[in-house]
Design a protein around this motif. Structure first.
Motif, short mmCIF file in Angstrom:
data_model
loop_
_atom_site.label_atom_id
_atom_site.label_comp_id
_atom_site.label_asym_id
_atom_site.label_seq_id
_atom_site.Cartn_x
_atom_site.Cartn_y
_atom_site.Cartn_z
N MET A 186 32.20 27.47 -18.84
CA MET A 186 32.33 27.05 -17.45
C MET A 186 32.73 28.23 -16.56
O MET A 186 32.21 28.40 -15.45
N GLY A 187 33.63 29.06 -17.04
CA GLY A 187 34.11 30.18 -16.25
C GLY A 187 33.06 31.24 -15.99
O GLY A 187 33.24 32.08 -15.10
N MET A 188 31.96 31.22 -16.75
CA MET A 188 30.92 32.23 -16.57
C MET A 188 29.82 31.78 -15.61
O MET A 188 28.90 32.56 -15.35
N ILE A 189 29.87 30.58 -15.10
CA ILE A 189 28.87 30.16 -14.11
C ILE A 189 28.99 31.03 -12.86
O ILE A 189 30.05 31.11 -12.25
N GLY A 190 27.93 31.68 -12.51
CA GLY A 190 27.93 32.61 -11.38
C GLY A 190 28.08 34.05 -11.79
O GLY A 190 27.85 34.96 -11.00
N ARG A 191 28.48 34.27 -13.04
CA ARG A 191 28.66 35.62 -13.56
C ARG A 191 27.59 35.89 -14.62
O ARG A 191 26.91 34.99 -15.07
N THR A 192 27.47 37.14 -15.04
CA THR A 192 26.36 37.52 -15.89
C THR A 192 26.70 37.31 -17.36
O THR A 192 27.59 37.96 -17.90
N ASP A 193 25.99 36.39 -17.99
CA ASP A 193 26.08 36.18 -19.43
C ASP A 193 24.70 35.81 -19.94
O ASP A 193 23.69 36.20 -19.33
N GLN A 194 24.60 35.03 -20.99
CA GLN A 194 23.28 34.72 -21.55
C GLN A 194 22.40 33.91 -20.60
O GLN A 194 21.17 33.97 -20.67
N ALA A 195 23.01 33.17 -19.67
CA ALA A 195 22.22 32.41 -18.69
C ALA A 195 21.65 33.30 -17.60
O ALA A 195 20.69 32.92 -16.92
N ASN A 196 22.25 34.46 -17.40
CA ASN A 196 21.75 35.45 -16.43
C ASN A 196 21.52 34.86 -15.05
O ASN A 196 20.51 35.14 -14.40
N HIS A 197 22.46 33.98 -14.61
CA HIS A 197 22.47 33.42 -13.25
C HIS A 197 21.41 32.35 -13.01
O HIS A 197 21.22 31.93 -11.87
N GLN A 198 20.73 31.89 -14.05
CA GLN A 198 19.71 30.85 -13.92
C GLN A 198 20.20 29.59 -14.65
O GLN A 198 20.44 29.63 -15.86
N TYR A 199 20.33 28.48 -13.89
CA TYR A 199 21.01 27.31 -14.44
C TYR A 199 20.29 26.01 -14.11
O TYR A 199 19.49 25.93 -13.18
N ASP A 200 20.67 24.99 -14.84
CA ASP A 200 20.32 23.64 -14.48
C ASP A 200 21.21 23.18 -13.32
O ASP A 200 22.33 23.69 -13.13
N LEU A 201 20.73 22.21 -12.54
CA LEU A 201 21.53 21.69 -11.43
C LEU A 201 22.88 21.15 -11.89
O LEU A 201 23.86 21.16 -11.13
N SER A 202 22.94 20.65 -13.12
CA SER A 202 24.20 20.11 -13.62
C SER A 202 25.29 21.18 -13.66
O SER A 202 26.48 20.86 -13.53
N SER A 203 24.91 22.44 -13.81
CA SER A 203 25.91 23.51 -13.81
C SER A 203 26.52 23.70 -12.42
O SER A 203 27.69 24.08 -12.30
N SER A 259 27.02 21.23 -10.25
CA SER A 259 27.98 20.13 -10.12
C SER A 259 29.24 20.42 -10.90
O SER A 259 30.36 20.16 -10.43
N ALA A 260 29.09 20.99 -12.10
CA ALA A 260 30.24 21.31 -12.93
C ALA A 260 31.10 22.39 -12.27
O ALA A 260 32.33 22.30 -12.25
N ALA A 261 30.45 23.43 -11.74
CA ALA A 261 31.19 24.51 -11.09
C ALA A 261 31.92 24.01 -9.84
O ALA A 261 33.07 24.39 -9.58
N LEU A 262 31.26 23.15 -9.08
CA LEU A 262 31.88 22.60 -7.88
C LEU A 262 33.09 21.75 -8.24
O LEU A 262 34.15 21.86 -7.60
N SER A 263 32.97 20.93 -9.27
CA SER A 263 34.08 20.07 -9.69
C SER A 263 35.25 20.89 -10.22
O SER A 263 36.41 20.48 -10.10
N ALA A 264 34.96 22.06 -10.80
CA ALA A 264 36.00 22.91 -11.37
C ALA A 264 36.53 23.93 -10.37
O ALA A 264 37.28 24.83 -10.76
N ASP A 265 36.16 23.80 -9.10
CA ASP A 265 36.55 24.77 -8.07
C ASP A 265 36.14 26.19 -8.46
O ASP A 265 36.88 27.16 -8.25
N ASN A 266 34.95 26.30 -9.04
CA ASN A 266 34.43 27.59 -9.48
C ASN A 266 33.08 27.87 -8.83
O ASN A 266 32.17 28.40 -9.43
N LEU A 267 32.94 27.48 -7.56
CA LEU A 267 31.67 27.63 -6.86
C LEU A 267 31.34 29.10 -6.67
O LEU A 267 32.17 29.86 -6.15
#
Length: 555
Positions: free
Chosen positions: A341-358, A360-368
């Motif tokens: 969760m903490g890597m959403i928006g940062r560079t890891d294996q997803a490389n900034h490309q995500y499903d929409l569910s990510s 929602s998860a980032a917004l709920s975790a105050d990690n927008l």
């Protein structure tokens, strides 16, 4: 078995992501939070919701006056300004220069045919700025398909028709409470992929047509126009799928899609944000694969589908709507999820490309992330033929309600923009700022069959650096900004375009420009849509039908 050429290039993209993750990540919460807080404006979070295939007049032709004969009731505030539309030019409704007058589509007519929105056909509809050839060149009245709810709407001169606030109620209410432009355009003519590339790089030049399996150069009159004879680099004017995506070409099924794929060279806004350690992400419906990749097989996306309100079913994920997948540096070929969760928006294996569910998860975790691009699943993206304004509204309302209810709302701007007009009629002709002199856009071997750029493009300013097939700006598109930092119920007349969003990101986070003739350098500013000195400090929550649920003070 995964083809060797595709695997090699996909590995390059993934290795880029791994290297970058090593550079910016640190134990605990990854680095980036301090850097992304430094902005030129109070906007710390930008959310771009990028819709599909709507002209300005198609949604706002009679704004702010709705018929109120069906659908959801809408009554505008008495102080509402009138944009450049049919109300300010009433003769367009009764004596239109086209072969049909614009007609209102009611709420029961939400599902219609997809119109012709090809690069040259849109130019032909413009007719040198007379805007009188839409029925001849972009109209599609009849299309295959019927649904559980009945046939898709067909009517003579359909391309001329429009919705009002009884169907696109949510958008009209957002315009009432926030800011709207009536002078926003596609950066070039053409369909979805050029619009998406212009959003993230201000640039449709730089593509190479590749065999989707081997990665070898594969000449294609559909995928790339005006290719250089040595480098094969040219311009995208159509909708080829991205090379760096397992799900391209209908999950690599040549029987369904035998076209070349495209790899883009050059720089995009994601590259610039990465260089500044600014968090960002592209979030798209259906990005999570229905069948994950293995060591020997590609991921598949075709198994995840939804139906629109008329029962028309479509695959959720559209590769050619996903612009960062065209670039090796910002692609996630196998659609891998974020490592945490903490890597959403940062560079890891997803490389900034995500499903929409990510998102929602980032917004709920105050990690927008600082910059988020949102793309609905196909059935909710507004694209005529498989989506519609009502399904689109359901997505917009639920997403915007969630953002406005979050702690990040006080420093957020939501931009509602579109990739292209779908060929729907709009009465305003753009001022061509970049011409194109390609007299054989379709690369026909028989000169008699060649399709040429039209006079408004041929006579426009000479193509910079010889990059042909980027004529524009193109059709007028809806554009709204929803933020505490907009003045309520205002309409900006400042000329802007898709690349203006790129320019705002560059200016706000100090990334510098894309370069290489990107249209970010010429794009108009979004500043007239903001009022940074007088924040509103309130929220607007809507019901699924677009009516106002709550309007009041925000936390």
């Amino acid at each position: 078995m995964i083809a060797a050429g595709f695997t090699a290039l996909a590995a390059v993209a993934l290795s880029v992501g791994t290297a970058s993750a090593t550079a910016v990540a640190s134990p605990g919460l990854p680095a980036a939070s301090a850097a992304h807080s430094r902005t030129a404006t109070p906007i710390k979070h930008l959310v771009v919701i990028f819709g599909e295939n709507v002209s300005f007049d198609h949604y706002f032709g009679t704004y702010p006056v709705a018929a109120n004969t069906d659908g959801t009731a809408f009554t505008a505030a008495r102080t509402t300004p009138i944009p450049n539309n049919y109300l300010s030019h009433p003769s367009l409704l009764t004596a239109n220069p086209n072969l049909a007058n614009p007609a209102r589509l009611g709420a029961s007519q939400a599902v219609t045919c997809d119109q012709d929105h090809n690069y040259v056909d849109e130019q032909k509809a413009f007719d040198g700025g007379l805007m009188d050839q839409f029925v001849q060149h972009t109209n599609v009245e009849n299309c295959a398909g019927s649904s559980a709810a009945g046939p898709i709407v067909t009517t003579p001169g359909l391309v001329m028709d429009y919705y009002d606030g009884n169907t696109v109620t949510g958008l009209w209410n957002y315009a009432q409470h926030y800011a709207m432009s009536d002078n926003s355009y596609g950066t070039t003519f053409g369909p979805s992929t050029p619009g998406a590339l212009n959003l993230v790089s201000g640039q449709t030049h730089g593509g190479i047509a590749l065999n989707p399996s081997t990665g070898a150069y594969q000449a294609s009159s559909y995928a790339i126009q005006s290719p250089d004879p040595v480098t094969h680099i040219g311009t995208v004017t159509a909708d080829p799928d991205p090379f760096y995506d397992d799900c391209s070409n209908s999950d690599h099924n040549p029987a369904k899609n035998a076209n070349s794929t495209v790899a883009m060279t050059g720089t995009n806004i994601g590259d610039l944000l990465n260089a500044k350690h600014v968090t960002w992400g592209w979030f798209q419906g259906g990005f999570t694969p229905s069948t994950p990749a293995t060591a020997t097989t590609l991921a598949k996306c075709g198994g995840t589908t939804h139906s629109n309100i008329a029962g028309v079913t479509s695959v959720d994920y559209s590769p050619h709507h996903s612009p960062f997948q065209y670039y090796a540096s910002t692609s996630n070929p196998h659609h891998l999820p974020p490592s945490s969760m903490g890597m959403i928006g940062r560079t890891d294996q997803a490389n900034h490309q995500y499903d929409l569910s990510s998102f929602s998860a980032a917004l709920s975790a105050d990690n927008l992330p600082s910059v988020s691009f949102l793309k609905a699943a196909e059935y909710q993206d507004g694209h005529a033929g498989y989506s519609d304004p009502i399904d689109e509204q359901h997505f917009l309302v639920s997403t915007i309600n969630a953002i406005e209810s979050s702690p990040e709302w006080s420093s957020t701007a939501i931009v509602l923009a579109y990739d292209d007009s779908d060929g729907w009629y709009d009465h305003v002709a753009s001022v061509i700022r970049h011409g194109s002199a390609d007299t054989n856009v379709n690369q026909a071997t028989d000169p008699a069959l060649a399709t040429s750029d039209q006079p408004l493009c041929l006579d426009g300013p000479r193509a910079s650096a010889g990059y042909e097939d980027r004529c524009g700006p193109g059709p007028r598109l809806p554009f709204l900004v929803i933020s505490p930092y907009t003045r309520p119920n205002t309409i900006s007349h400042t000329p802007i375009e898709q690349a203006s969003i790129t320019r705002f990101i560059e200016n706000n986070w100090g990334t510098g420009r894309i370069g290489d003739q990107s249209f970010d350098a010429r794009a108009g500013s979004l500043s007239s849509l903001f009022d940074f000195g007088h924040p509103q400090r309130r929220t607007l929550l809507l019901n699924p039908d677009g009516s106002v649920q709550q309007s009041g003070s925000s936390r």
